[in-house]
Design a protein around this motif. Sequence first.
Motif, PDB file in Angstrom:
ATOM      1  N   ASP A   1      14.915  -5.756  74.561  1.00  0.00           N
ATOM      2  CA  ASP A   1      15.657  -7.003  74.742  1.00  0.00           C
ATOM      3  C   ASP A   1      16.778  -7.194  73.717  1.00  0.00           C
ATOM      4  O   ASP A   1      17.408  -8.249  73.677  1.00  0.00           O
ATOM      5  CB  ASP A   1      14.702  -8.194  74.689  1.00  0.00           C
ATOM      6  CG  ASP A   1      13.951  -8.279  73.360  1.00  0.00           C
ATOM      7  OD1 ASP A   1      14.058  -7.340  72.552  1.00  0.00           O
ATOM      8  OD2 ASP A   1      13.233  -9.282  73.153  1.00  0.00           O
ATOM      9  N   ILE A   2      17.048  -6.185  72.902  1.00  0.00           N
ATOM     10  CA  ILE A   2      18.151  -6.283  71.943  1.00  0.00           C
ATOM     11  C   ILE A   2      19.471  -6.094  72.692  1.00  0.00           C
ATOM     12  O   ILE A   2      19.717  -5.039  73.281  1.00  0.00           O
ATOM     13  CB  ILE A   2      18.016  -5.239  70.824  1.00  0.00           C
ATOM     14  CG1 ILE A   2      16.762  -5.537  69.987  1.00  0.00           C
ATOM     15  CG2 ILE A   2      19.259  -5.219  69.927  1.00  0.00           C
ATOM     16  CD1 ILE A   2      16.464  -4.506  68.927  1.00  0.00           C
TER      17      ILE A   2
ATOM     18  N   GLN B   1      23.395 -14.583  54.201  1.00  0.00           N
ATOM     19  CA  GLN B   1      24.622 -15.210  54.676  1.00  0.00           C
ATOM     20  C   GLN B   1      25.144 -14.551  55.961  1.00  0.00           C
ATOM     21  O   GLN B   1      26.028 -15.084  56.612  1.00  0.00           O
ATOM     22  CB  GLN B   1      25.689 -15.143  53.582  1.00  0.00           C
ATOM     23  CG  GLN B   1      25.298 -15.843  52.289  1.00  0.00           C
ATOM     24  CD  GLN B   1      26.339 -15.664  51.198  1.00  0.00           C
ATOM     25  OE1 GLN B   1      27.511 -15.386  51.478  1.00  0.00           O
ATOM     26  NE2 GLN B   1      25.925 -15.810  49.949  1.00  0.00           N
ATOM     27  N   PHE B   2      24.604 -13.399  56.279  1.00  0.00           N
ATOM     28  CA  PHE B   2      25.047 -12.708  57.489  1.00  0.00           C
ATOM     29  C   PHE B   2      24.561 -13.456  58.717  1.00  0.00           C
ATOM     30  O   PHE B   2      23.375 -13.752  58.861  1.00  0.00           O
ATOM     31  CB  PHE B   2      24.503 -11.277  57.492  1.00  0.00           C
ATOM     32  CG  PHE B   2      24.917 -10.474  58.690  1.00  0.00           C
ATOM     33  CD1 PHE B   2      26.251 -10.182  58.930  1.00  0.00           C
ATOM     34  CD2 PHE B   2      23.970  -9.998  59.588  1.00  0.00           C
ATOM     35  CE1 PHE B   2      26.635  -9.429  60.037  1.00  0.00           C
ATOM     36  CE2 PHE B   2      24.338  -9.244  60.695  1.00  0.00           C
ATOM     37  CZ  PHE B   2      25.673  -8.966  60.913  1.00  0.00           C
ATOM     38  N   LYS B   3      25.469 -13.766  59.619  1.00  0.00           N
ATOM     39  CA  LYS B   3      25.147 -14.583  60.784  1.00  0.00           C
ATOM     40  C   LYS B   3      24.714 -13.765  61.993  1.00  0.00           C
ATOM     41  O   LYS B   3      24.251 -14.318  62.994  1.00  0.00           O
ATOM     42  CB  LYS B   3      26.351 -15.450  61.165  1.00  0.00           C
ATOM     43  CG  LYS B   3      26.840 -16.367  60.040  1.00  0.00           C
ATOM     44  CD  LYS B   3      25.731 -17.274  59.517  1.00  0.00           C
ATOM     45  CE  LYS B   3      26.244 -18.195  58.420  1.00  0.00           C
ATOM     46  NZ  LYS B   3      25.146 -19.039  57.856  1.00  0.00           N
ATOM     47  N   GLY B   4      24.870 -12.452  61.890  1.00  0.00           N
ATOM     48  CA  GLY B   4      24.503 -11.617  63.023  1.00  0.00           C
ATOM     49  C   GLY B   4      23.041 -11.199  62.967  1.00  0.00           C
ATOM     50  O   GLY B   4      22.241 -11.727  62.198  1.00  0.00           O
ATOM     51  N   GLU B   5      22.701 -10.227  63.777  1.00  0.00           N
ATOM     52  CA  GLU B   5      21.333  -9.738  63.873  1.00  0.00           C
ATOM     53  C   GLU B   5      21.198  -8.436  63.086  1.00  0.00           C
ATOM     54  O   GLU B   5      22.045  -7.553  63.187  1.00  0.00           O
ATOM     55  CB  GLU B   5      20.969  -9.494  65.347  1.00  0.00           C
ATOM     56  CG  GLU B   5      19.523  -9.109  65.574  1.00  0.00           C
ATOM     57  CD  GLU B   5      19.183  -8.971  67.047  1.00  0.00           C
ATOM     58  OE1 GLU B   5      17.998  -8.813  67.373  1.00  0.00           O
ATOM     59  OE2 GLU B   5      20.126  -9.033  67.881  1.00  0.00           O
ATOM     60  N   ILE B   6      20.150  -8.322  62.292  1.00  0.00           N
ATOM     61  CA  ILE B   6      19.859  -7.094  61.542  1.00  0.00           C
ATOM     62  C   ILE B   6      18.655  -6.428  62.195  1.00  0.00           C
ATOM     63  O   ILE B   6      17.584  -7.027  62.303  1.00  0.00           O
ATOM     64  CB  ILE B   6      19.577  -7.387  60.059  1.00  0.00           C
ATOM     65  CG1 ILE B   6      20.808  -8.038  59.415  1.00  0.00           C
ATOM     66  CG2 ILE B   6      19.197  -6.110  59.329  1.00  0.00           C
ATOM     67  CD1 ILE B   6      20.604  -8.414  57.959  1.00  0.00           C
ATOM     68  N   VAL B   7      18.841  -5.181  62.621  1.00  0.00           N
ATOM     69  CA  VAL B   7      17.794  -4.474  63.366  1.00  0.00           C
ATOM     70  C   VAL B   7      17.498  -3.138  62.696  1.00  0.00           C
ATOM     71  O   VAL B   7      18.425  -2.380  62.384  1.00  0.00           O
ATOM     72  CB  VAL B   7      18.223  -4.221  64.830  1.00  0.00           C
ATOM     73  CG1 VAL B   7      17.125  -3.492  65.582  1.00  0.00           C
ATOM     74  CG2 VAL B   7      18.572  -5.531  65.518  1.00  0.00           C
TER      75      VAL B   7
ATOM     76  N   PHE C   1       9.337   5.239  68.477  1.00  0.00           N
ATOM     77  CA  PHE C   1      10.775   4.980  68.454  1.00  0.00           C
ATOM     78  C   PHE C   1      11.323   4.786  69.863  1.00  0.00           C
ATOM     79  O   PHE C   1      11.138   5.643  70.723  1.00  0.00           O
ATOM     80  CB  PHE C   1      11.520   6.127  67.780  1.00  0.00           C
ATOM     81  CG  PHE C   1      11.406   6.118  66.278  1.00  0.00           C
ATOM     82  CD1 PHE C   1      10.505   5.305  65.624  1.00  0.00           C
ATOM     83  CD2 PHE C   1      12.213   6.932  65.508  1.00  0.00           C
ATOM     84  CE1 PHE C   1      10.397   5.290  64.249  1.00  0.00           C
ATOM     85  CE2 PHE C   1      12.126   6.933  64.119  1.00  0.00           C
ATOM     86  CZ  PHE C   1      11.209   6.108  63.492  1.00  0.00           C
ATOM     87  N   GLN C   2      12.016   3.666  70.067  1.00  0.00           N
ATOM     88  CA  GLN C   2      12.564   3.332  71.382  1.00  0.00           C
ATOM     89  C   GLN C   2      14.055   3.012  71.316  1.00  0.00           C
ATOM     90  O   GLN C   2      14.594   2.430  72.247  1.00  0.00           O
ATOM     91  CB  GLN C   2      11.808   2.130  71.962  1.00  0.00           C
ATOM     92  CG  GLN C   2      10.315   2.350  72.130  1.00  0.00           C
ATOM     93  CD  GLN C   2       9.988   3.418  73.152  1.00  0.00           C
ATOM     94  OE1 GLN C   2      10.677   3.547  74.174  1.00  0.00           O
ATOM     95  NE2 GLN C   2       8.957   4.203  72.898  1.00  0.00           N
ATOM     96  N   TYR C   3      14.715   3.375  70.240  1.00  0.00           N
ATOM     97  CA  TYR C   3      16.132   3.025  70.110  1.00  0.00           C
ATOM     98  C   TYR C   3      16.987   3.868  71.068  1.00  0.00           C
ATOM     99  O   TYR C   3      16.559   4.953  71.515  1.00  0.00           O
ATOM    100  CB  TYR C   3      16.608   3.184  68.666  1.00  0.00           C
ATOM    101  CG  TYR C   3      16.504   4.579  68.086  1.00  0.00           C
ATOM    102  CD1 TYR C   3      17.453   5.556  68.352  1.00  0.00           C
ATOM    103  CD2 TYR C   3      15.452   4.915  67.235  1.00  0.00           C
ATOM    104  CE1 TYR C   3      17.373   6.810  67.815  1.00  0.00           C
ATOM    105  CE2 TYR C   3      15.364   6.170  66.676  1.00  0.00           C
ATOM    106  CZ  TYR C   3      16.324   7.126  66.974  1.00  0.00           C
ATOM    107  OH  TYR C   3      16.237   8.384  66.433  1.00  0.00           O
TER     108      TYR C   3
END
Length: 247
Positions: free
Chosen positions: A174-175, A160-166, A55-57
């Motif tokens: 690099d997030i 339909q979601f235009k953003g990023e899912i993490v 885990f690196q969050y």
Amino acid sequence: MADASSQTVSEVDVVVLGGGISGVSMAYHLKTKCPDKTFAVLEGRGEIGGTWSLFQYPGIRSDSDMHTFGFGWKPWNKTSVISPGADIMAYLKEAVVEHELDQYIHMGKHVATAAFDSTTNKWTLTTRDGMQYVCRWLHMATGYYRYDEGYTPEWDGVEQFKGEIVHPQKWTDDIAYQGKKVVIIGSGATAVTLVPSLVEGGAEHVTMLQRSPGYYFSLPGKGKPSSPAARLCRRSSQAVLRHPHRS
């Protein structure tokens, strides 16, 4: 760490699967309590530590006090009660070196199959790189979730979601979340850690989306094992263990 690449089959009394905090502790106890037994710790990744390596969050830290979470055979001597992941990793590596446990740990040994033979009462484990380990006792120290893929539910219309899912389990350096609006789904220990860390890291707005409300209170981040903060953490943990349905 141990190198078993020169042989195809290795037979020991005990095989421990996983080189995280549980696997390291088991290695210590086998070495000190069962000196007449041979054993090997198989770690699928390239580093010990398990969760604390993977885990690196932002803000990764322990979700319980380190004075009780740490090893009984290596007391936690830092003043931090709830400690960052980097400190926990350093603690684990130090424990391995101090007790010369690295000789038993085989890195990059991802077990693909495990078969028990009732005629010999032995396990045969085969790793992805073709190694086989034979043992009489197999100890699972692999944790309770998949390291290669964390659970991600399916939502109608997610495409339909235009953003990023993490997924936090897949967090990389690099997030870029600075200046963005972030929604964190869930209210467990990971979410509680992420919310303030993302705010401090420059997110424009952070929202926690939760199904059931949680209740929190603040404690000092540092303290000796005998400090009021550490004693309160221990009493809280003991209360949860005695009355799990009241937590």
